[in-house]
Write a protein that holds these residues in place. Structure first.
Motif, mmCIF file in Angstrom:
data_model
loop_
_atom_site.group_PDB
_atom_site.id
_atom_site.type_symbol
_atom_site.label_atom_id
_atom_site.label_comp_id
_atom_site.label_asym_id
_atom_site.label_seq_id
_atom_site.Cartn_x
_atom_site.Cartn_y
_atom_site.Cartn_z
ATOM 1 N N TYR A 71 0.835 -1.205 0.000
ATOM 2 C CA TYR A 71 0.000 0.000 0.000
ATOM 3 C C TYR A 71 0.873 1.259 0.000
ATOM 4 C CZ TYR A 71 -3.076 3.688 1.697
ATOM 5 O OH TYR A 71 -3.756 4.865 1.851
ATOM 6 N N ILE A 72 1.921 1.250 0.839
ATOM 7 C CA ILE A 72 2.807 2.409 0.925
ATOM 8 C C ILE A 72 3.499 2.664 -0.411
ATOM 9 C CG2 ILE A 72 4.921 3.271 1.995
ATOM 10 C CD1 ILE A 72 4.049 1.863 4.580
ATOM 11 N N LEU A 73 3.968 1.583 -1.053
ATOM 12 C CA LEU A 73 4.628 1.719 -2.335
ATOM 13 C C LEU A 73 3.668 2.228 -3.414
ATOM 14 C CD1 LEU A 73 6.860 -1.498 -2.435
ATOM 15 C CD2 LEU A 73 7.618 0.886 -2.205
ATOM 16 N N GLN A 74 2.426 1.740 -3.365
ATOM 17 C CA GLN A 74 1.424 2.192 -4.336
ATOM 18 C C GLN A 74 1.115 3.675 -4.160
ATOM 19 O OE1 GLN A 74 -1.813 -0.536 -3.635
ATOM 20 N NE2 GLN A 74 -1.109 -1.981 -5.214
ATOM 21 N N GLU A 75 0.965 4.094 -2.910
ATOM 22 C CA GLU A 75 0.697 5.506 -2.637
ATOM 23 C C GLU A 75 1.881 6.379 -3.030
ATOM 24 O OE1 GLU A 75 -2.203 7.083 -1.486
ATOM 25 O OE2 GLU A 75 -2.900 5.112 -2.169
ATOM 26 N N ARG A 76 3.099 5.863 -2.812
ATOM 27 C CA ARG A 76 4.296 6.600 -3.203
ATOM 28 C C ARG A 76 4.339 6.764 -4.725
ATOM 29 N NH1 ARG A 76 9.339 7.923 -1.325
ATOM 30 N NH2 ARG A 76 11.078 7.735 -2.814
ATOM 31 N N LYS A 77 3.999 5.696 -5.423
ATOM 32 C CA LYS A 77 3.974 5.763 -6.893
ATOM 33 C C LYS A 77 2.920 6.758 -7.370
ATOM 34 C CE LYS A 77 3.587 2.918 -11.069
ATOM 35 N NZ LYS A 77 2.676 3.856 -11.737
ATOM 36 N N LYS A 78 1.746 6.743 -6.734
ATOM 37 C CA LYS A 78 0.689 7.686 -7.102
ATOM 38 C C LYS A 78 1.163 9.123 -6.910
ATOM 39 C CE LYS A 78 -3.313 4.751 -6.035
ATOM 40 N NZ LYS A 78 -4.494 4.603 -5.146
ATOM 41 N N LYS A 79 1.868 9.364 -5.813
ATOM 42 C CA LYS A 79 2.353 10.710 -5.517
ATOM 43 C C LYS A 79 3.401 11.148 -6.538
ATOM 44 C CE LYS A 79 4.122 13.455 -1.652
ATOM 45 N NZ LYS A 79 4.536 13.417 -0.222
ATOM 46 N N ASP A 97 3.751 9.975 -9.630
ATOM 47 C CA ASP A 97 3.054 10.162 -10.913
ATOM 48 C C ASP A 97 2.288 11.482 -10.930
ATOM 49 O OD1 ASP A 97 4.038 7.757 -11.774
ATOM 50 O OD2 ASP A 97 2.185 6.629 -11.412
ATOM 51 N N ALA A 98 1.629 11.798 -9.814
ATOM 52 C CA ALA A 98 0.866 13.044 -9.731
ATOM 53 C C ALA A 98 1.791 14.251 -9.871
ATOM 54 C CB ALA A 98 0.113 13.106 -8.407
ATOM 55 N N ASN A 132 -5.673 20.588 -9.289
ATOM 56 C CA ASN A 132 -6.830 20.420 -8.403
ATOM 57 C C ASN A 132 -7.170 18.948 -8.174
ATOM 58 O OD1 ASN A 132 -7.874 23.096 -7.611
ATOM 59 N ND2 ASN A 132 -8.002 23.433 -9.804
ATOM 60 N N LYS A 133 -6.754 18.098 -9.080
ATOM 61 C CA LYS A 133 -7.022 16.676 -8.935
ATOM 62 C C LYS A 133 -6.078 16.011 -7.929
ATOM 63 C CE LYS A 133 -7.656 12.478 -11.725
ATOM 64 N NZ LYS A 133 -7.640 11.921 -13.109
ATOM 65 N N TYR A 134 -4.827 16.499 -7.848
ATOM 66 C CA TYR A 134 -3.822 15.815 -7.025
ATOM 67 C C TYR A 134 -3.179 16.681 -5.942
ATOM 68 C CZ TYR A 134 -3.958 12.308 -10.761
ATOM 69 O OH TYR A 134 -4.364 11.353 -11.665
ATOM 70 N N LYS A 135 -3.594 17.926 -5.784
ATOM 71 C CA LYS A 135 -2.899 18.793 -4.838
ATOM 72 C C LYS A 135 -3.011 18.321 -3.391
ATOM 73 C CE LYS A 135 -6.706 22.159 -4.477
ATOM 74 N NZ LYS A 135 -7.084 23.569 -4.773
#
Length: 255
Positions: free
Chosen positions: A25-33, A35-36, A81-84
């Protein structure tokens, strides 16, 4: 120790599985951040290039209509606004405000851009309707001009002067009907004459319209609003802010 593991193997296995799930989960959230951040930085860089380009579309208080018509929308998705929410806690207030203002300016400029394009498309539609109406009138007039020789109207008029006074009304009507039938079957229509007349008039009409006979109207408020937003943008510093540098640094991180 072995006795402890034996007695608690189920709990230990649960902890291991949970740890793997948490790490995933942490790695996925890190990747999302990451990418954002990458999407936001790329979009901001594109904005700065596109806005410099749009500023060249206004010369001596006049809008370059061709350039605006060919231009693409500034923004399809508002990535800030989508990722801030990923970055707002770590970003200073000045940077956060500047990024919000940038996207507000871009939205307003794009609104004026799309408004102008809509006026252009509507003008094309009106011009096409005017051209179609004019051509319809030419077709009717040229059809009449291309009918040479004897026509039903001419024959009827001539027969009216030749028919003796004593002919009954029924016979007169029968004769007129025959004349109409003969004229309908032999209209003496000159196709070459029709196309010669029509093509000449159509070419003249296109030439006149292409030389600006029909006024293309663009509200002056579009230019005023664009100049206002572009001026505000020119006073906005983005690349040098701590927030932008933080986003850029995040976008380059590895897992």
């Amino acid at each position: 120790m072995l006795e402890f593991i034996k007695d608690n193997w189920a709990n230990i296995l649960l902890i291991i599985v949970g740890s793997f799930a948490l790490a995933t989960y942490i790695l996925q959230e890190r990747k999302k951040k990451i990418d954002a951040a990458s999407l936001i930085v790329l979009q901001i860089d594109e904005f700065q290039e596109r806005l410099r380009e749009i500023s060249t579309f206004i010369v001596d208080g006049q809008l370059n209509e061709t350039a605006f018509y060919e231009s693409l929308p500034l923004m399809d998705t508002d990535y800030w606004n989508k990722y801030k929410h990923y970055f707002v806690r770590k970003m200073d207030a000045t940077s956060y405000t500047a990024l919000n203002q940038l996207y507000e300016y871009v939205s307003e400029i794009q609104e004026q851009q799309m408004l102008m394009k809509s006026f252009q498309k509507n003008s094309f539609h009106i011009t096409q309707n005017v051209l179609a109406n004019i051509e319809s009138q030419f077709i009717v007039a040229d059809l009449n001009n291309a009918c040479t020789g004897v026509t039903a109207q001419n024959i009827t008029s001539a027969m009216g002067n030749m028919i003796p006074q004593g002919v009954s009304e029924a016979d007169r009507n029968t004769l007129n009907a025959m004349v109409q039938q003969i004229a309908a079957q032999n209209p003496n229509f000159d196709m070459n004459r029709f196309w010669s007349l029509y093509n000449q008039q159509r070419n003249w009409t296109k030439s006149i319209i292409n030389q600006g006979a029909l006024t293309s109207y663009t509200p002056v408020q579009i230019r005023i609003s664009l100049e206002k937003m572009l001026k505000k943008y020119s006073m906005l510093e983005i690349s040098g802010t701590e927030g932008y540098q933080m986003l850029k640094k995040t976008s380059k991180q590895k897992f």
